[in-house]
Write an enzyme that holds these catalytic residues in place. Sequence first.
Site, PDB file in Angstrom:
ATOM      1  N   CYS A   2       0.843  -1.190   0.000  1.00  0.00           N
ATOM      2  CA  CYS A   2       0.000   0.000   0.000  1.00  0.00           C
ATOM      3  C   CYS A   2       0.883   1.246   0.000  1.00  0.00           C
ATOM      4  O   CYS A   2       2.052   1.191   0.347  1.00  0.00           O
ATOM      5  CB  CYS A   2      -0.874   0.022   1.235  1.00  0.00           C
ATOM      6  N   ARG A  27       2.212   0.946  -5.990  1.00  0.00           N
ATOM      7  CA  ARG A  27       2.354   0.100  -4.803  1.00  0.00           C
ATOM      8  C   ARG A  27       1.080  -0.669  -4.488  1.00  0.00           C
ATOM      9  O   ARG A  27       1.101  -1.633  -3.714  1.00  0.00           O
ATOM     10  CB  ARG A  27       2.717   0.960  -3.597  1.00  0.00           C
ATOM     11  N   TRP A  74      -3.607  -2.132  -1.255  1.00  0.00           N
ATOM     12  CA  TRP A  74      -3.504  -3.478  -1.827  1.00  0.00           C
ATOM     13  C   TRP A  74      -4.024  -4.395  -0.738  1.00  0.00           C
ATOM     14  O   TRP A  74      -3.393  -4.553   0.303  1.00  0.00           O
ATOM     15  CB  TRP A  74      -2.050  -3.775  -2.171  1.00  0.00           C
ATOM     16  N   ASN A 100       0.122   0.843   6.567  1.00  0.00           N
ATOM     17  CA  ASN A 100       0.687  -0.259   5.789  1.00  0.00           C
ATOM     18  C   ASN A 100       1.183  -1.297   6.767  1.00  0.00           C
ATOM     19  O   ASN A 100       1.761  -0.921   7.789  1.00  0.00           O
ATOM     20  CB  ASN A 100       1.910   0.201   4.990  1.00  0.00           C
ATOM     21  N   GLY A 101       1.016  -2.557   6.437  1.00  0.00           N
ATOM     22  CA  GLY A 101       1.504  -3.596   7.332  1.00  0.00           C
ATOM     23  C   GLY A 101       0.361  -4.464   7.792  1.00  0.00           C
ATOM     24  O   GLY A 101      -0.738  -4.423   7.229  1.00  0.00           O
ATOM     25  N   GLU A 482      12.808 -16.054 -15.885  1.00  0.00           N
ATOM     26  CA  GLU A 482      12.459 -14.634 -15.805  1.00  0.00           C
ATOM     27  C   GLU A 482      11.544 -14.231 -16.974  1.00  0.00           C
ATOM     28  O   GLU A 482      10.573 -13.485 -16.785  1.00  0.00           O
ATOM     29  CB  GLU A 482      13.763 -13.808 -15.787  1.00  0.00           C
ATOM     30  N   LYS A 486       7.771 -12.704 -16.550  1.00  0.00           N
ATOM     31  CA  LYS A 486       7.345 -11.411 -17.122  1.00  0.00           C
ATOM     32  C   LYS A 486       6.035 -11.586 -17.879  1.00  0.00           C
ATOM     33  O   LYS A 486       5.111 -10.789 -17.746  1.00  0.00           O
ATOM     34  CB  LYS A 486       8.397 -10.838 -18.088  1.00  0.00           C
ATOM     35  N   GLU A 489       2.973 -12.291 -15.416  1.00  0.00           N
ATOM     36  CA  GLU A 489       2.467 -11.249 -14.524  1.00  0.00           C
ATOM     37  C   GLU A 489       1.816 -10.086 -15.252  1.00  0.00           C
ATOM     38  O   GLU A 489       0.883  -9.495 -14.724  1.00  0.00           O
ATOM     39  CB  GLU A 489       3.533 -10.771 -13.533  1.00  0.00           C
ATOM     40  N   HIS A 505      11.355 -34.521 -19.606  1.00  0.00           N
ATOM     41  CA  HIS A 505      10.910 -35.251 -18.415  1.00  0.00           C
ATOM     42  C   HIS A 505       9.497 -34.860 -17.993  1.00  0.00           C
ATOM     43  O   HIS A 505       9.110 -35.077 -16.857  1.00  0.00           O
ATOM     44  CB  HIS A 505      11.892 -35.020 -17.261  1.00  0.00           C
ATOM     45  N   LYS A 604       3.963  -3.530  -6.066  1.00  0.00           N
ATOM     46  CA  LYS A 604       5.394  -3.414  -6.345  1.00  0.00           C
ATOM     47  C   LYS A 604       6.280  -3.932  -5.226  1.00  0.00           C
ATOM     48  O   LYS A 604       7.249  -4.626  -5.467  1.00  0.00           O
ATOM     49  CB  LYS A 604       5.723  -1.950  -6.640  1.00  0.00           C
TER      50      LYS A 604
HETATM   51  C1  F6R Z   1       8.504  -9.562 -10.776  1.00  0.00           C
HETATM   52  C2  F6R Z   1       8.580  -8.818  -9.549  1.00  0.00           C
HETATM   53  C3  F6R Z   1       8.558  -9.559  -8.248  1.00  0.00           C
HETATM   54  C4  F6R Z   1       9.699  -9.059  -7.355  1.00  0.00           C
HETATM   55  C5  F6R Z   1       9.619  -9.713  -5.974  1.00  0.00           C
HETATM   56  C6  F6R Z   1      10.766  -9.286  -5.091  1.00  0.00           C
HETATM   57  O1  F6R Z   1       8.530  -8.738 -11.887  1.00  0.00           O
HETATM   58  O2  F6R Z   1       8.675  -7.629  -9.563  1.00  0.00           O
HETATM   59  O3  F6R Z   1       8.657 -10.935  -8.452  1.00  0.00           O
HETATM   60  O4  F6R Z   1      10.913  -9.353  -7.968  1.00  0.00           O
HETATM   61  O5  F6R Z   1       8.415  -9.354  -5.360  1.00  0.00           O
HETATM   62  O6  F6R Z   1      10.800  -7.904  -4.917  1.00  0.00           O
HETATM   63  P1  F6R Z   1      12.081  -7.159  -4.398  1.00  0.00           P
HETATM   64  O7  F6R Z   1      13.151  -7.329  -5.398  1.00  0.00           O
HETATM   65  O8  F6R Z   1      11.655  -5.732  -4.255  1.00  0.00           O
HETATM   66  O9  F6R Z   1      12.449  -7.789  -3.085  1.00  0.00           O
END
Ligand code: F6R
Length: 609
Positions: A2, A27, A74, A100-101, A482, A486, A489, A505, A604
């Site tokens: 949030c 966020r 969020w 937040n939290g 990765e 991408k 998500e 496998h 985020k």
């Molecule tokens: C994927 C993404 C998430 C973050 C994960 C860790 O695109 O953004 O998978 O990589 O939540 O976040 P950080 O790096 O901020 O600890």
Amino acid sequence: MCGIVGYIGERKAVPILIEGLSALEYRGYDSAGLAMVGDEQLHVHKVKGKVDALRERIKSERLDGTVGIAHTRWATHGGPSEPNAHPHTDHGNAIAVVHNGIIENYAAIKERLKRNGVSFKSETDTEVLAQLIGKYYTDGDLVKAVTKALSDIEGTFGIAVIARDNPDLLIGARRGSPLVVGIGEDEYLLGSDTSAIVAHTDKVIYLKDGHLATLTRNGYSTLTLDNRPASHKVHTLEYGAEALAKGGFDHFMLKEIFEQPETIQNAMRGRLLTEEGTARLDGLNLVMTELRRINRIIFVACGTSWHAALCGEYLMEDLAGIPVEVEYASEFRYRNPIIDSKTLVFVISQSGETADTLAALREAAHKGATVLGICNVVGSSIARETHGGVYLHAGPEIGVASTKAFTSQLTVLSLLTLLMGRMRRISHDDGMAIAKGLDRIPSQVRKILKQNDYIAEIAAIYSRHNNFLYLGRSYNYPVALEGALKLKEISYVHAEGYPAAEMKHGPIALIDTNMPSVVVALKDSVYEKVISNMEEIRARSGKIIAIATEGDKTIQKHADHVVYIPKTLPVLTPLLAVIPLQLLAYHIAAIRKCEIDQPRNLAKSVTVE
Ligand code: F6R
């Protein structure tokens, strides 16, 4: 997660709060709200949905007060709805709180308050805090009421609080969740991160964990949560408000993909020593003896940062000869990991606030490990709690899908490998070759980005497919993971990343004309093997998009589409191979009209477990 913003000063608070919320919307974005004190009233407005909906809701309201708080949510406790949106108020509508939290003991406190006749308007844990502060706010001392309420709370919080009868005071406090104080001229701000603040001032205090800030129009002070004066440091932000604009791109994600030549360069600036064939990382100066002494490394991270860590394992073991384990932070924290005096723990996090990573850091430190960090956000909790570390210097990453932070993490991990490898078994000549290779990466990324339109054409061909396989091997297995993440998500398309040879496998059973594969097939030691895997796919009518090495004509016989990347050392290929995969995911999501910068259900920085 949030986002929080607060303002006290001489200007009208609401436009500043709304603008701050827009900057923080990455966020969390399922509901938004604000509270402001004006005309001796507490004005509270909340909506389900985005900040634009809140803007619309208040457009005909007269909201002239000069102190206020706001929040973009969020959802954790209680689904996204207007009653559950923050700010929350107490029984008498005298106190407003944004939070937040997570308040772990909220159910017990709620029951207690209910028995005392307090009625609740939402399902959130935060309302419990608002009600508690209201209950303790009996003698006009808001700081006392806040600290008393917080002492009843178990869990994590970053909060901002205002009171109807005290328009000269804004309070912020934190435990676990971040909070930043902005110091302007005769005005002060609070933000869950600096993006809410940077448009107004570049002077900030990263509030320490377990501290509280009181902000008035005439000044500010910081206290511990048991009401003792506390010290703080004022920092100057290294980026300006322009970093938070899209700069002509349709989305932050695309802007951030295109920033990578510069962000990779920034991660290396002053650190890469090409002639000596090594790196200099000042943030690790205090632990140089440990770096020489250790014989094992554990990388701990989540999501994309975990993928970077996996690349780090390949690099470190291959080049520096140090055994490495890569752990999901969420697993590490609840296991009983073996850490001895010769183990070094590295936590990797873009935001520096990921709750699982932070908890893993604390667990490792508790076991006596030296814990180092690789973070992007300056002053973040992880950056502050580690014994040393390296910043990415990638600038704010706003797109929820991480792109530039990933390549910066890879760059820093390469520098770290050079540094630690040269203390061990990397020769001067090999070190120089790697350093020179790294030095060329930014211009090579620029070259790949020129294929953006071509990659968009490939995306158009496959945009309606609902399942993808991503394959890579050796250094590019993490890149396959990765690439798949991408796509998942931001476009909500199912994609699985696999080590290319593992396909036979199990996943091979899925292959048919409707399941395209994206294969990283570079001219390296596993090239022939990966080509065989591609043939296994084609034999089952699977379509293939290959990421290949410039000049490799042969691959065209084995793939339906080929995106070429320039030649570099095999160890550095992930830095290049991931770029087309980022662009492919972006264009597929754009064609599918997805909300690229704010994908559903994601936030985020994940500051809850
Ligand atoms: C994927 C993404 C998430 C973050 C994960 C860790 O695109 O953004 O998978 O990589 O939540 O976040 P950080 O790096 O901020 O600890």
